[in-house]
Enzyme design. Sequence first.
Site, PDB file in Angstrom:
ATOM      1  CD  GLU A 415      50.281  35.491  21.679  1.00 56.32           C
ATOM      2  OE1 GLU A 415      50.563  36.051  20.618  1.00 56.32           O
ATOM      3  OE2 GLU A 415      49.256  35.744  22.363  1.00 56.32           O
ATOM      4  CE1 TYR A 418      62.640  32.220  21.318  1.00 61.10           C
ATOM      5  CE2 TYR A 418      61.714  31.519  23.411  1.00 61.10           C
ATOM      6  CZ  TYR A 418      62.739  32.105  22.689  1.00 61.10           C
ATOM      7  OH  TYR A 418      63.866  32.557  23.328  1.00 61.10           O
ATOM      8  CB  SER A 420      50.170  30.908  19.599  1.00 64.66           C
ATOM      9  OG  SER A 420      50.506  32.270  19.378  1.00 64.66           O
ATOM     10  CG  ASP A 529      63.548  29.122  28.842  1.00 59.91           C
ATOM     11  OD1 ASP A 529      63.664  30.015  29.723  1.00 59.91           O
ATOM     12  OD2 ASP A 529      62.677  29.175  27.957  1.00 59.91           O
TER      13      ASP A 529
END
Length: 768
Positions: A415, A418, A420, A529
Amino acid sequence: MDMAAGNSPEQPSPDSGEEMKKVYVAVGAGSDSKAMVLWALHKFPKDSAAASLVLLHVYPRPKLIPIMGARIPASQVQEQELIAYKKMELQTISDTLDQHLLLCAQEKVQAKKLVVESEDVAEGLVQLIAARHVTALVMGAAADKHYTKKMRALKSKKAQAVEQRADPSCKVWYICKGTLVYRRNAVPLGHEAMPEGMQEYAAQQFSVDRSTSLSETWCVSSTWLHKPHARLQMERTSPCGSDGNEKEIVKEFDEANIKFQHMLKELESARKQAYEEKCGREKAERDLFEAFQKARASENMYLGEVKQKNEIEEKLATVTEEVERLTETTDALDAKLREECKKRSALEKRTTHSDRIIKDLMLQLNKAVREVEALHAKKRESSATAEGTMHITELSSSEIKDATNNFDHSLKVGESVYGSVYKGFLRHTNVAIKKLNPESTQSQSQFNQEIEILSRVRHPNLVTLIGACKDAQALVYEYMPNGSLDDRLACKDNSKPLSWQLRIRIISHVCSALIFLHSNKPHSIVHSDLKASNILLDGNNVAKLSGFGVCRMFTDEFRDTTTLYRHTHPKGSFVYIDPEYVMTGDLTPLSDVYSFGIVLLRLLTGRPGFGLLKDVQQAVEKGCLEAILDSSAGDWPAMQAEQLARVGLKCCEIRRKNRPDLQKGVWTVLEPMLKPASIMMCSLSFKSVSEDLGGVPPYFICPILQDVMREPLIAADGFTYEAEAIREWIDSGHHTSPMTNLELLHGDLLPNHALRSAIQEWLQTDAQ
């Protein structure tokens, strides 16, 4: 001059038996004195006729006085200094005699000390023998440096003078280094038998003086009284006298006795007076010496203060000159400062006007950039929709719900803000379904972004996008049984720690994926990221990148610029994010290099990201990297660990221009480590591997690596091996089979597709 220390010695009559029993030991200032005393104690024990010892020292009047390293004649020295020097030397002599007295006391022998002052040592000994009628004397025969074992003659001029001039009735033993060298026997002579010249000489040498000491006075009085007493004895023993003469003799004897008693009283009175005068004189000498020392100290102190005053005055003059010079310099600088302040004020006015112009231009530029980004976003959304339909499978909302049992909470495996992630079973395959959060303002943008990126690219180390459902805002990926790298570093669910060989392979996989993204054509991709939670591990612990929702694609217009960057708002986890990206908002491939460096250091140490960079840097500088390595990974090779740490630190440089290129600066370090690390993974036995994986079929295991094969290849010996292992075996120069040790007929390798399918099916079944 008699200088006996301590209490005044007893003063027996020179003719008494007690005086005759005394043995005089002439003690010098040299090292032979102790040996001489010991010889006397051995020669005259306490139970012998010699009942006591007299430790005698003849002190010669000093002729040269040592002052400040020079020897000055005594006639040129002030009287108080001469007195002080004599007092110091006599005290030293007294201390030496006290040590010899203690030695006598230990042997239980009575002893006294006697110090006599004379111009010459030998002369003083001769006079003392005559004055005190010394019958036994022990003295030195020669200086220690002149002594030999065969010596039988006197080498000392003092000893020779005493031998020739001393009273014949005195027996003398001459000693050197505790050995008897020569002995002079006594010739018994009465005082009357002494030559007249010697008697007169003795009387002259010991005449009474008011300043003499008690011992000298006693010696002189004994000399006066000795001769009349002897004549009286002779007259009383004479046989030729009548009765009348006897009466006259008795009368004369009585009168002489009265005179004698009177003279004794006068002598005692004179002795006391002389002693008091001596004490007073010594006290005055001490006071004078102390006053002289204080005066000299005061004079030295005064001279020191005068010198210090002169030095202070010189320093003060120097400081005053320096202050004046600094004052002039300060005035000049102050004038320059006022001029510069005027110039600065004028420049500030011009700068303020320029700032207003620049601010207006920046506002216009930002507005234009936002408009361009909006246009590109719309373009990407439209192209993503068009291209996504072509490259991925469209899934219905009902299929997604059935696969996840209507998004059952028990199937949730991850989770984030943004959305799950759920584990699902779709079309006979285990999948991972990410349902984006509909409340998030960026969910649609991320949905389109991931479809756009993952539908365009394919790489073994990128997670595979299987399909998407627009209605449910869900993305379907291949299922990764071993979860994220973040979970594995934390050993979540009691999972086994990653070995250092496996960590090197994961680092290589991530580096390979980033190189592929950055060099992708026609559009370079920056992940932006990268973190441990976005690195997933499949059933064989192959690392694959995920989380492309915030990545950026550089189109041709950005490639045309000299610096590949894109201005945007920073996104991602703070620990992994590029500091220069945070400050400037400029996103480049080097931003991913910084995040990669943090991931590398985490794999090395097993620690969280906060403060990690500083800890590793200090450990490398101090040479104690081993202390912070993750011990659960096994024994890291020291050289490889240090290489990885330095690469990680280089990737995490604050300035982008100092970071290495992944292809040239990082992969060249990782590639030589990758193959040896894979070979060394064979350290696990077949039994342990079977137990860990729940009973692996033996034909799934590579004979070399002893691990489940991912890419099985058939060699010329008919056995199947992991592709990486058998290629490494052949490339290292082996021409024989790893199983039979027979020569391989050829080096060709054929893929075993049937076995690979069976292994993949077994892995999926086991993961359920």
